[in-house]
Scaffold this motif. Sequence first.
Motif: not given
Length: 246
Positions: A182-206
């Motif tokens: 029903x829904x496919x995800x683009x490479x651009x959308x993946x980059x955005x998700x990873x960008x957000x994830x990085x921000x949320x992981x800031x300070x965690x050491x990961x």
Amino acid sequence: MRILLAEDDQMLSKGIHLALSQNGYLVDQVKTGPDADNALTVTPYDLVILDLGLPDLDGLEVLTRLRQRGQPTPVVILTARDGVKDRITGLDLGANDYMTKPFHLDELEARIRALLRKGNWSNQTDIKYNGFAYDIVGRRLAVHGQPVDLSAREVAVLELLLQKVGKVVNKQQITEHLSNWESSISFNAIEIIVHRLRKKLEGSGINIRTIRGLGYILEPPATATGTATAPETAPETATVTPQPEQ
Ligand code: CA
């Protein structure tokens, strides 16, 4: 997590689809044996829910072919109340679990969670590195003890990277993991998700490192003593070993 649901009973299929979608799983639905067989041949699923009484090709035959192709995909079979023989045959043919109709959706979900945990996390229940803590059972992230809200897609990407710590995960793998019919995800959308994830992981050491042209690597803190806890009854206790920084 991408699940194939092979069930010809429309009402039941709709109910399972709704319940699983609400819990962040991507579900592809098929109603016949040949369609299930085709889908399993071309798409890497995390799990299959397989009704045994499917039109045109029996569920047991779909299961047999799956295992003959060497695919280890966890399978939950759905059987009728009086189908004891089918259940035994199904388990012998490589099914991982079964549900007898009628069943509670909550129970099906719990069994799915358990199977996915076993397959993807070697029965671990959480992953901890310094300030990073991920609860695999509850699918919750905490950074230095503070809960962090993650979207369903962020959870999916984080889990995929955590399952392959220190290894490159390419965008195609992430796409297959996060898309359904029903829904496919683009490479651009993946980059955005990873960008957000990085921000949320800031300070965690990961750290999620981008490997240009290849994909991403999740790197645990170099100084951390990574531990992973498994239930004490689990025979094989899995340990996450942090990779030394290159
Ligand atoms: Ca049926």
